[in-house]
Design a protein around this motif. Structure first.
Motif, PDB file in Angstrom:
ATOM      1  N   GLU A 117       0.833  -1.202   0.000  1.00 14.55           N
ATOM      2  CA  GLU A 117       0.000   0.000   0.000  1.00 14.55           C
ATOM      3  C   GLU A 117       0.871   1.256   0.000  1.00 14.55           C
ATOM      4  O   GLU A 117       0.579   2.220  -0.714  1.00 14.55           O
ATOM      5  CB  GLU A 117      -0.918   0.013   1.223  1.00 14.55           C
ATOM      6  CG  GLU A 117      -2.067  -0.966   1.165  1.00 14.55           C
ATOM      7  CD  GLU A 117      -2.907  -0.945   2.442  1.00 14.55           C
ATOM      8  OE1 GLU A 117      -2.858   0.045   3.191  1.00 14.55           O
ATOM      9  OE2 GLU A 117      -3.610  -1.936   2.672  1.00 14.55           O
ATOM     10  N   ALA A 118       1.931   1.232   0.797  1.00  9.22           N
ATOM     11  CA  ALA A 118       2.831   2.388   0.846  1.00  9.22           C
ATOM     12  C   ALA A 118       3.500   2.598  -0.513  1.00  9.22           C
ATOM     13  O   ALA A 118       3.639   3.746  -0.974  1.00  9.22           O
ATOM     14  CB  ALA A 118       3.885   2.195   1.938  1.00  9.22           C
ATOM     15  N   GLN A 119       3.911   1.502  -1.158  1.00  9.89           N
ATOM     16  CA  GLN A 119       4.537   1.617  -2.481  1.00  9.89           C
ATOM     17  C   GLN A 119       3.535   2.155  -3.489  1.00  9.89           C
ATOM     18  O   GLN A 119       3.864   3.019  -4.303  1.00  9.89           O
ATOM     19  CB  GLN A 119       5.070   0.242  -2.930  1.00  9.89           C
ATOM     20  CG  GLN A 119       5.831   0.288  -4.228  1.00  9.89           C
ATOM     21  CD  GLN A 119       7.095   1.132  -4.128  1.00  9.89           C
ATOM     22  OE1 GLN A 119       7.775   1.125  -3.128  1.00  9.89           O
ATOM     23  NE2 GLN A 119       7.390   1.887  -5.179  1.00  9.89           N
ATOM     24  N   ALA A 120       2.282   1.635  -3.420  1.00 11.50           N
ATOM     25  CA  ALA A 120       1.249   2.118  -4.345  1.00 11.50           C
ATOM     26  C   ALA A 120       0.972   3.602  -4.091  1.00 11.50           C
ATOM     27  O   ALA A 120       0.836   4.388  -5.045  1.00 11.50           O
ATOM     28  CB  ALA A 120      -0.024   1.300  -4.186  1.00 11.50           C
ATOM     29  N   GLU A 121       0.882   3.984  -2.813  1.00  9.07           N
ATOM     30  CA  GLU A 121       0.650   5.387  -2.471  1.00  9.07           C
ATOM     31  C   GLU A 121       1.816   6.247  -2.938  1.00  9.07           C
ATOM     32  O   GLU A 121       1.625   7.333  -3.489  1.00  9.07           O
ATOM     33  CB  GLU A 121       0.448   5.535  -0.955  1.00  9.07           C
ATOM     34  CG  GLU A 121       0.129   6.921  -0.492  1.00  9.07           C
ATOM     35  CD  GLU A 121      -1.252   7.402  -0.917  1.00  9.07           C
ATOM     36  OE1 GLU A 121      -1.467   8.620  -0.890  1.00  9.07           O
ATOM     37  OE2 GLU A 121      -2.104   6.578  -1.318  1.00  9.07           O
ATOM     38  N   SER A 122       3.045   5.738  -2.769  1.00  7.24           N
ATOM     39  CA  SER A 122       4.229   6.462  -3.231  1.00  7.24           C
ATOM     40  C   SER A 122       4.211   6.613  -4.748  1.00  7.24           C
ATOM     41  O   SER A 122       4.483   7.699  -5.274  1.00  7.24           O
ATOM     42  CB  SER A 122       5.492   5.707  -2.784  1.00  7.24           C
ATOM     43  OG  SER A 122       6.634   6.274  -3.342  1.00  7.24           O
ATOM     44  N   ARG A 124       1.580   6.557  -6.652  1.00 13.27           N
ATOM     45  CA  ARG A 124       0.491   7.480  -6.984  1.00 13.27           C
ATOM     46  C   ARG A 124       0.929   8.922  -6.746  1.00 13.27           C
ATOM     47  O   ARG A 124       0.688   9.808  -7.581  1.00 13.27           O
ATOM     48  CB  ARG A 124      -0.745   7.158  -6.139  1.00 13.27           C
ATOM     49  CG  ARG A 124      -1.977   7.979  -6.531  1.00 13.27           C
ATOM     50  CD  ARG A 124      -3.110   7.825  -5.535  1.00 13.27           C
ATOM     51  NE  ARG A 124      -2.784   8.302  -4.209  1.00 13.27           N
ATOM     52  CZ  ARG A 124      -2.759   9.591  -3.818  1.00 13.27           C
ATOM     53  NH1 ARG A 124      -3.015  10.541  -4.694  1.00 13.27           N
ATOM     54  NH2 ARG A 124      -2.480   9.915  -2.589  1.00 13.27           N
ATOM     55  N   ILE A 125       1.614   9.163  -5.613  1.00  9.52           N
ATOM     56  CA  ILE A 125       2.076  10.523  -5.308  1.00  9.52           C
ATOM     57  C   ILE A 125       3.109  10.974  -6.336  1.00  9.52           C
ATOM     58  O   ILE A 125       3.069  12.113  -6.821  1.00  9.52           O
ATOM     59  CB  ILE A 125       2.641  10.591  -3.877  1.00  9.52           C
ATOM     60  CG1 ILE A 125       1.507  10.455  -2.865  1.00  9.52           C
ATOM     61  CG2 ILE A 125       3.399  11.886  -3.641  1.00  9.52           C
ATOM     62  CD1 ILE A 125       1.964  10.322  -1.430  1.00  9.52           C
ATOM     63  N   VAL A 126       4.031  10.071  -6.712  1.00  5.50           N
ATOM     64  CA  VAL A 126       5.047  10.412  -7.715  1.00  5.50           C
ATOM     65  C   VAL A 126       4.372  10.696  -9.056  1.00  5.50           C
ATOM     66  O   VAL A 126       4.724  11.672  -9.752  1.00  5.50           O
ATOM     67  CB  VAL A 126       6.093   9.276  -7.836  1.00  5.50           C
ATOM     68  CG1 VAL A 126       6.954   9.442  -9.071  1.00  5.50           C
ATOM     69  CG2 VAL A 126       6.953   9.224  -6.579  1.00  5.50           C
ATOM     70  N   ALA A 127       3.391   9.854  -9.428  1.00  6.36           N
ATOM     71  CA  ALA A 127       2.689  10.072 -10.701  1.00  6.36           C
ATOM     72  C   ALA A 127       1.939  11.403 -10.672  1.00  6.36           C
ATOM     73  O   ALA A 127       1.970  12.172 -11.660  1.00  6.36           O
ATOM     74  CB  ALA A 127       1.721   8.927 -10.977  1.00  6.36           C
ATOM     75  N   ALA A 128       1.282  11.682  -9.543  1.00  3.35           N
ATOM     76  CA  ALA A 128       0.560  12.959  -9.433  1.00  3.35           C
ATOM     77  C   ALA A 128       1.543  14.116  -9.504  1.00  3.35           C
ATOM     78  O   ALA A 128       1.269  15.146 -10.142  1.00  3.35           O
ATOM     79  CB  ALA A 128      -0.245  13.006  -8.135  1.00  3.35           C
ATOM     80  N   GLY A 129       2.702  13.951  -8.837  1.00  5.59           N
ATOM     81  CA  GLY A 129       3.732  14.998  -8.884  1.00  5.59           C
ATOM     82  C   GLY A 129       4.250  15.191 -10.294  1.00  5.59           C
ATOM     83  O   GLY A 129       4.468  16.336 -10.737  1.00  5.59           O
ATOM     84  N   ASN A 130       4.462  14.066 -11.005  1.00  5.17           N
ATOM     85  CA  ASN A 130       4.933  14.162 -12.396  1.00  5.17           C
ATOM     86  C   ASN A 130       3.898  14.865 -13.271  1.00  5.17           C
ATOM     87  O   ASN A 130       4.238  15.686 -14.125  1.00  5.17           O
ATOM     88  CB  ASN A 130       5.262  12.789 -12.962  1.00  5.17           C
ATOM     89  CG  ASN A 130       6.565  12.237 -12.400  1.00  5.17           C
ATOM     90  OD1 ASN A 130       7.411  12.990 -11.934  1.00  5.17           O
ATOM     91  ND2 ASN A 130       6.726  10.926 -12.447  1.00  5.17           N
ATOM     92  N   GLN A 131       2.617  14.512 -13.069  1.00  8.95           N
ATOM     93  CA  GLN A 131       1.561  15.154 -13.843  1.00  8.95           C
ATOM     94  C   GLN A 131       1.501  16.644 -13.539  1.00  8.95           C
ATOM     95  O   GLN A 131       1.374  17.483 -14.434  1.00  8.95           O
ATOM     96  CB  GLN A 131       0.201  14.506 -13.539  1.00  8.95           C
ATOM     97  CG  GLN A 131       0.026  13.137 -14.136  1.00  8.95           C
ATOM     98  CD  GLN A 131      -1.301  12.508 -13.716  1.00  8.95           C
ATOM     99  OE1 GLN A 131      -2.005  13.033 -12.862  1.00  8.95           O
ATOM    100  NE2 GLN A 131      -1.609  11.371 -14.324  1.00  8.95           N
ATOM    101  N   GLN A 132       1.605  16.960 -12.239  1.00 10.58           N
ATOM    102  CA  GLN A 132       1.561  18.360 -11.847  1.00 10.58           C
ATOM    103  C   GLN A 132       2.776  19.113 -12.413  1.00 10.58           C
ATOM    104  O   GLN A 132       2.651  20.239 -12.901  1.00 10.58           O
ATOM    105  CB  GLN A 132       1.519  18.469 -10.319  1.00 10.58           C
ATOM    106  CG  GLN A 132       1.309  19.874  -9.824  1.00 10.58           C
ATOM    107  CD  GLN A 132       1.222  19.914  -8.305  1.00 10.58           C
ATOM    108  OE1 GLN A 132       1.528  18.947  -7.637  1.00 10.58           O
ATOM    109  NE2 GLN A 132       0.800  21.056  -7.787  1.00 10.58           N
ATOM    110  N   LEU A 133       3.937  18.424 -12.347  1.00  5.74           N
ATOM    111  CA  LEU A 133       5.150  19.022 -12.877  1.00  5.74           C
ATOM    112  C   LEU A 133       5.024  19.252 -14.392  1.00  5.74           C
ATOM    113  O   LEU A 133       5.403  20.316 -14.909  1.00  5.74           O
ATOM    114  CB  LEU A 133       6.356  18.130 -12.568  1.00  5.74           C
ATOM    115  CG  LEU A 133       7.725  18.666 -12.921  1.00  5.74           C
ATOM    116  CD1 LEU A 133       8.009  19.945 -12.140  1.00  5.74           C
ATOM    117  CD2 LEU A 133       8.791  17.625 -12.619  1.00  5.74           C
ATOM    118  N   ALA A 134       4.460  18.262 -15.109  1.00 11.16           N
ATOM    119  CA  ALA A 134       4.270  18.405 -16.558  1.00 11.16           C
ATOM    120  C   ALA A 134       3.291  19.538 -16.853  1.00 11.16           C
ATOM    121  O   ALA A 134       3.505  20.343 -17.782  1.00 11.16           O
ATOM    122  CB  ALA A 134       3.759  17.094 -17.156  1.00 11.16           C
TER     123      ALA A 134
END
Length: 190
Positions: A117-122, A124-134
């Protein structure tokens, strides 16, 4: 009293030594009369007292043997209960070991689930950060392009000396300039 002593002394002198009675052996009539009551007492003792005494001894022996039998039975029951107790204790220990193993397995499973769950949450957070960064990058690029376009137009107006007020012309010039800028190596995407 002197007279009695004198008479007795005279009698003692008169008897010969072999006929004088032995002081240790009583006369025969005393022996007979002493044996009759002794025989009666022995017979009464044999008839009444010894059977009662034997009965008391038998009862005591029976109580002791009964007590020993009861003690042996109690000891056998105690051994049986001890064996049952040991068996229950061994069963309880094995059940406790099984419960511990199950708890460890569940703990490891929970830990693995939490890690997943922590890896999935991590992720998800990284993907959201990448999307936000893009998205921010695109926004910044768009802002830079519009800024760069305005500055280019201003610079071009100064160089040419005429005003590029027509918006169609202005946007065409800006688009050409940005297209040329995108074609320059190293100026594209970073």
């Amino acid at each position: 009293m002197n007279n009695v002593i004198a008479i007795l002394a005279a009698e003692g002198e008169a008897l010969p030594l072999e006929e004088s009675p032995n002081p240790l052996i009583p006369p025969l009539y005393d022996i007979v009369w002493s044996l009759i009551p002794l025989a009666v007492i022995l017979w009464l003792f044999w008839k009444f007292i010894l059977p009662k005494f034997q009965q008391v001894l038998d009862e005591r022996e029976e109580r002791i043997e009964g007590g020993l039998r009861r003690a042996e039975q109690t000891q056998a029951e105690a051994k049986e209960k001890l064996a049952k107790y040991k068996a229950q204790l061994a069963e309880a220990r094995s059940e406790a070991a099984k419960i511990r193993d199950d708890a460890r397995a569940q703990g490891q499973q929970i830990l693995a689930d939490m890690k997943a769950e922590a890896q999935a949450e991590s992720d998800r957070i990284v993907a959201a950060g990448n999307q936000q960064l893009a998205a921010q990058r695109q926004q910044i690029v768009a802002e830079l392009r519009s800024d760069l376009g305005r500055q280019s137009v201003d610079l071009a107006e100064r160089l040419m000396g005429e005003q590029l007020s027509d918006s169609v012309r202005r946007s065409g010039t800006i688009d050409r300039f940005l297209a040329d800028l995108d074609r320059v190596p190293g100026a594209g995407k970073n």
